[in-house]
Design a protein around this motif. Structure first.
Motif, mmCIF file in Angstrom:
data_model
loop_
_atom_site.group_PDB
_atom_site.id
_atom_site.type_symbol
_atom_site.label_atom_id
_atom_site.label_comp_id
_atom_site.label_asym_id
_atom_site.label_seq_id
_atom_site.Cartn_x
_atom_site.Cartn_y
_atom_site.Cartn_z
ATOM 1 N N GLY A 105 11.108 17.077 -6.645
ATOM 2 C CA GLY A 105 10.241 17.240 -5.486
ATOM 3 C C GLY A 105 10.572 16.205 -4.438
ATOM 4 O O GLY A 105 11.455 15.369 -4.621
ATOM 5 N N THR A 106 9.864 16.267 -3.330
ATOM 6 C CA THR A 106 10.096 15.323 -2.242
ATOM 7 C C THR A 106 8.785 14.673 -1.808
ATOM 8 O O THR A 106 7.701 15.200 -2.048
ATOM 9 C CB THR A 106 10.728 16.013 -1.007
ATOM 10 N N ILE A 107 8.934 13.549 -1.175
ATOM 11 C CA ILE A 107 7.818 12.828 -0.578
ATOM 12 C C ILE A 107 8.137 12.684 0.902
ATOM 13 O O ILE A 107 9.242 12.283 1.272
ATOM 14 C CB ILE A 107 7.650 11.438 -1.208
ATOM 15 N N GLN A 108 7.164 13.021 1.729
ATOM 16 C CA GLN A 108 7.310 12.861 3.170
ATOM 17 C C GLN A 108 6.484 11.654 3.596
ATOM 18 O O GLN A 108 5.312 11.539 3.237
ATOM 19 C CB GLN A 108 6.830 14.103 3.915
ATOM 20 N N VAL A 109 7.102 10.769 4.360
ATOM 21 C CA VAL A 109 6.410 9.618 4.931
ATOM 22 C C VAL A 109 6.455 9.794 6.444
ATOM 23 O O VAL A 109 7.523 9.936 7.026
ATOM 24 C CB VAL A 109 7.066 8.289 4.518
ATOM 25 N N LYS A 110 5.275 9.807 7.039
ATOM 26 C CA LYS A 110 5.171 10.015 8.483
ATOM 27 C C LYS A 110 4.414 8.832 9.073
ATOM 28 O O LYS A 110 3.323 8.508 8.616
ATOM 29 C CB LYS A 110 4.433 11.321 8.758
ATOM 30 N N ALA B 194 0.827 -1.212 0.000
ATOM 31 C CA ALA B 194 0.000 0.000 0.000
ATOM 32 C C ALA B 194 0.861 1.262 0.000
ATOM 33 O O ALA B 194 0.616 2.204 -0.762
ATOM 34 C CB ALA B 194 -0.947 -0.005 1.201
ATOM 35 N N VAL B 195 1.882 1.283 0.843
ATOM 36 C CA VAL B 195 2.751 2.462 0.922
ATOM 37 C C VAL B 195 3.558 2.623 -0.361
ATOM 38 O O VAL B 195 3.739 3.742 -0.848
ATOM 39 C CB VAL B 195 3.655 2.380 2.169
ATOM 40 N N ALA B 196 4.016 1.524 -0.935
ATOM 41 C CA ALA B 196 4.744 1.609 -2.205
ATOM 42 C C ALA B 196 3.844 2.163 -3.305
ATOM 43 O O ALA B 196 4.290 2.968 -4.130
ATOM 44 C CB ALA B 196 5.291 0.237 -2.599
ATOM 45 N N GLU B 197 2.568 1.761 -3.319
ATOM 46 C CA GLU B 197 1.615 2.302 -4.303
ATOM 47 C C GLU B 197 1.451 3.808 -4.115
ATOM 48 O O GLU B 197 1.441 4.569 -5.084
ATOM 49 C CB GLU B 197 0.252 1.613 -4.187
ATOM 50 N N ALA B 198 1.287 4.247 -2.871
ATOM 51 C CA ALA B 198 1.116 5.675 -2.594
ATOM 52 C C ALA B 198 2.352 6.463 -3.018
ATOM 53 O O ALA B 198 2.242 7.536 -3.631
ATOM 54 C CB ALA B 198 0.817 5.890 -1.112
ATOM 55 N N CYS B 199 3.531 5.932 -2.705
ATOM 56 C CA CYS B 199 4.775 6.612 -3.096
ATOM 57 C C CYS B 199 4.946 6.623 -4.610
ATOM 58 O O CYS B 199 5.353 7.635 -5.188
ATOM 59 C CB CYS B 199 5.972 5.949 -2.428
ATOM 60 N N THR B 200 4.636 5.507 -5.254
ATOM 61 C CA THR B 200 4.758 5.428 -6.711
ATOM 62 C C THR B 200 3.811 6.407 -7.386
ATOM 63 O O THR B 200 4.174 7.046 -8.385
ATOM 64 C CB THR B 200 4.503 3.987 -7.188
#
Length: 155
Positions: free
Chosen positions: A63-68, A45-51
């Motif tokens: 750009g950047t992606i923040q994972v919290k 699920a997290v890989a899908e969101a990041c992708t």
């Protein structure tokens, strides 16, 4: 209820960093006592969101992606945040979902299957599209007895 621990990771919005996020989720969820299957669901699920963020948010810009990640005694909440281009959530949701075997392949809608997958694998999913996209995903720990947590529907 306040989170026990908060773990944050900022990565470049590049495909080669999605694996780093998967490792973070795997290590954190394992430490919190999630089962192997629960951990695998969260990683996908997290890989899908990041992708999705890597593919759609910045349109050829850096750009950047923040994972919290917020840990609680009974759950793990994971937020994937980008500040790139937003999308029409309602339009995507109208076209997402399982594929019917009778549907002509030429009529399949491109996009939205990742969100459908995320909602299928996680217990609760919330999406906000203000100043980019934030996908908040929650996975509850399985309880061995009949005291299972109530599974909230996605919104």
């Amino acid at each position: 209820m306040q989170a026990n621990d908060v773990v944050e990771l900022n990565i470049p919005a590049k495909p080669e960093y999605v694996g780093v996020v998967r490792l973070l989720i795997s290590g954190l969820a394992s430490r919190l006592g999630f089962s192997f299957d629960e951990i695998e669901d969260m990683k996908v699920a997290v890989a899908e969101a990041c992708t999705n963020a890597v593919t759609h948010a910045y349109q050829e810009q850096e750009g950047t992606i923040q994972v919290k990640c917020l840990s609680y005694p009974n759950r793990l909440e994971i937020m994937v945040i980008d500040h790139g281009q937003s999308f029409d959530i309602n339009r995507i949701k109208r076209h997402s979902g399982p594929i019917n075997q009778e549907t002509d392949i030429q009529k399949l809608y491109e996009g939205g299957l990742g969100l459908y997958l995320i909602e299928t694998l996680m217990d609760r999913v919330e999406i906000q599209s203000k100043d980019g996209i934030m996908i908040q995903m929650t996975k509850f720990k399985e309880v061995a007895s009949n005291d299972r947590p109530i599974q909230a529907s996605s919104s």
